[in-house]
Design an enzyme around this catalytic site. Structure first.
Site, PDB file in Angstrom:
ATOM      1  N   GLN A 170       3.948   3.197 -35.633  1.00 30.55           N
ATOM      2  CA  GLN A 170       2.752   2.443 -35.278  1.00 30.55           C
ATOM      3  C   GLN A 170       2.908   1.818 -33.902  1.00 30.55           C
ATOM      4  O   GLN A 170       3.953   1.278 -33.565  1.00 30.55           O
ATOM      5  CB  GLN A 170       2.511   1.352 -36.325  1.00 30.55           C
ATOM      6  CG  GLN A 170       1.178   0.647 -36.177  1.00 30.55           C
ATOM      7  CD  GLN A 170       0.928  -0.338 -37.308  1.00 30.55           C
ATOM      8  OE1 GLN A 170       1.605  -0.309 -38.328  1.00 30.55           O
ATOM      9  NE2 GLN A 170      -0.037  -1.221 -37.127  1.00 30.55           N
ATOM     10  N   ARG A 229       0.802   2.398 -47.945  1.00 37.79           N
ATOM     11  CA  ARG A 229       1.725   1.580 -47.159  1.00 37.79           C
ATOM     12  C   ARG A 229       0.974   0.698 -46.157  1.00 37.79           C
ATOM     13  O   ARG A 229       1.237  -0.498 -46.043  1.00 37.79           O
ATOM     14  CB  ARG A 229       2.703   2.486 -46.424  1.00 37.79           C
ATOM     15  CG  ARG A 229       3.776   1.761 -45.592  1.00 37.79           C
ATOM     16  CD  ARG A 229       4.661   2.806 -44.923  1.00 37.79           C
ATOM     17  NE  ARG A 229       5.815   2.240 -44.228  1.00 37.79           N
ATOM     18  CZ  ARG A 229       5.856   1.915 -42.947  1.00 37.79           C
ATOM     19  NH1 ARG A 229       4.776   2.092 -42.185  1.00 37.79           N
ATOM     20  NH2 ARG A 229       6.957   1.436 -42.404  1.00 37.79           N
TER      21      ARG A 229
END
Length: 386
Positions: A90, A200
């Site tokens: 990310q 998640r």
């Protein structure tokens, strides 16, 4: 001095611009060697995604204990690292990613499958944004997962691409990227991996919303100095605001996570520890710390219901910088990952020490390439975007 920038988790680009067995005693009734089946990710036409034709079979050891069969977790203990696939985490997302993937049917098919699983048009968000939406935890994690695997298909479709894929003997990914690496290595299907990543992202966002926490990058110090800085900051705050190193990227770039007051104390004290600067990260909360504990039980339940197989090649864990072959161990490691510091620096150092010849960063951005080059200027790494 501390600087506030709009950056995302695991986003070390500031570095590039700012810096010149479980053990057990078991009575074994029998031990047998079995060839492990090579299975894994497949595209919409049934062709394997990231699965090479093995000229040799991989052998795994199982131990029969009564009526139970235990998978050894030491299959990849002496792994090679000649050629590696590295997958971003990310922070690597950028509006426009995924556009090139539409030129390859197998890559485009991944986005179509993703739309059915996610319930929205992922490709549209990837290509058109808006940036604020793409940057959100619940969107960026699935987007990077899908786009990174689409990059594998773009590589496969290029001249010599299949040969490169066949040569890869180790893979890993930065935080979220570990899921991508496991999918590439055949530990679970594309669809199962995406469902895990979706859950998640949602669980991490909810955990972040439940407490006031933050992350900050400390630039220009080694890990010992950053730990000393955290210790000093923790003396000034209560237990709910303690901080810790959450992301070991490379020397000179470490992310610290914790309560907001603790992060503010790190920023205030950084100059006295001779840090070059601190950079507040624009993330939902203190990822890779105990602040994410509420997400663990949800991940554990989802992982328990997911079929996970022994990877066909080593996949290096973010938790301990080691490869794991036992599916149950992999499940436990993935559940722990959201509360454990990311050991990326150790991972890259180990790959380099094992004679890494070339690595490939597959997916959006060049974050990983920047880290690798920072650690070893002569390292050969190629970006495969989508």
């Amino acid at each position: 001095m501390h600087t506030f920038l709009r950056l995302n988790l695991h986003h070390p680009l500031i570095l590039l611009t700012s810096l010149p067995t479980m053990t057990a005693s078991l009575a074994l009734s029998s031990i047998s060697l079995n060839s492990s089946s090579v299975s894994g990710l497949r595209n919409g036409k049934g062709a394997p995604l990231g699965i090479r034709s093995l000229g040799r079979s991989r052998v795994s050891m199982t131990a029969s204990v009564g009526s139970q069969t235990l998978q050894s977790d030491a299959l990849f203990a002496d792994y090679n690292s000649n050629f590696a696939f590295l997958f971003p985490g990310q922070g690597a997302q950028a509006v426009g990613m995924g556009r090139e993937a539409q030129s390859v049917p197998a890559a485009a098919e991944l986005y179509r499958k993703a739309n059915d699983i996610l319930g929205f048009d992922l490709l549209d968000v990837c290509i058109n944004g808006p940036k604020e939406k793409l940057d959100s935890t619940v969107i960026s994690q699935p987007a990077i997962y899908v786009t990174s695997l689409a990059a594998v298909e773009l590589l496969r479709a290029s001249d010599g691409g299949q040969q490169i894929i066949d040569s890869v003997d180790v893979t890993c990914g930065l935080s979220l990227g570990e899921y991508t690496a496991l999918a590439f290595a055949g530990s679970f299907s594309f669809e199962d991996g995406l469902n895990l990543v979706k859950l998640r992202g949602e669980a991490m966002q909810e955990a972040a919303d439940a407490a006031k926490s933050a992350m900050v990058s400390v630039i220009g110090l080694d890990s010992d100095k950053v730990q000393q800085l955290c210790d000093a900051a923790n003396q000034d705050v209560d237990d709910a605001n303690k901080v810790q190193i959450a992301n070991y990227l490379c020397t000179g770039n470490y992310a610290v996570s914790g309560g907001v007051k603790g992060v503010e104390a790190v920023e205030a004290k950084a100059k006295s520890f001779k840090a070059r600067m601190t950079v507040r990260l624009a993330v939902a909360g203190a990822f890779h710390t105990s602040f994410m504990e509420p997400a663990v039980s949800r991940l554990e339940a989802k992982l328990a219901a997911t079929q996970i197989r022994t990877p066909r090649i080593p996949v290096i864990s973010n938790v301990d910088a080691q490869p794991h072959s036992d599916p149950e161990t992999i499940k436990k490691i993935l559940a722990r990952q959201v509360t454990s510091p990311v050991q990326w620096e150790t991972t890259v150092k180990t790959l380099l020490s094992k004679g890494l010849k070339k690595s490939y960063e597959l997916g959006p951005g060049k974050v990983i390439a920047g880290i690798v080059k920072r650690m070893e200027r002569s390292a050969e790494i190629e970006n495969i975007a989508a």
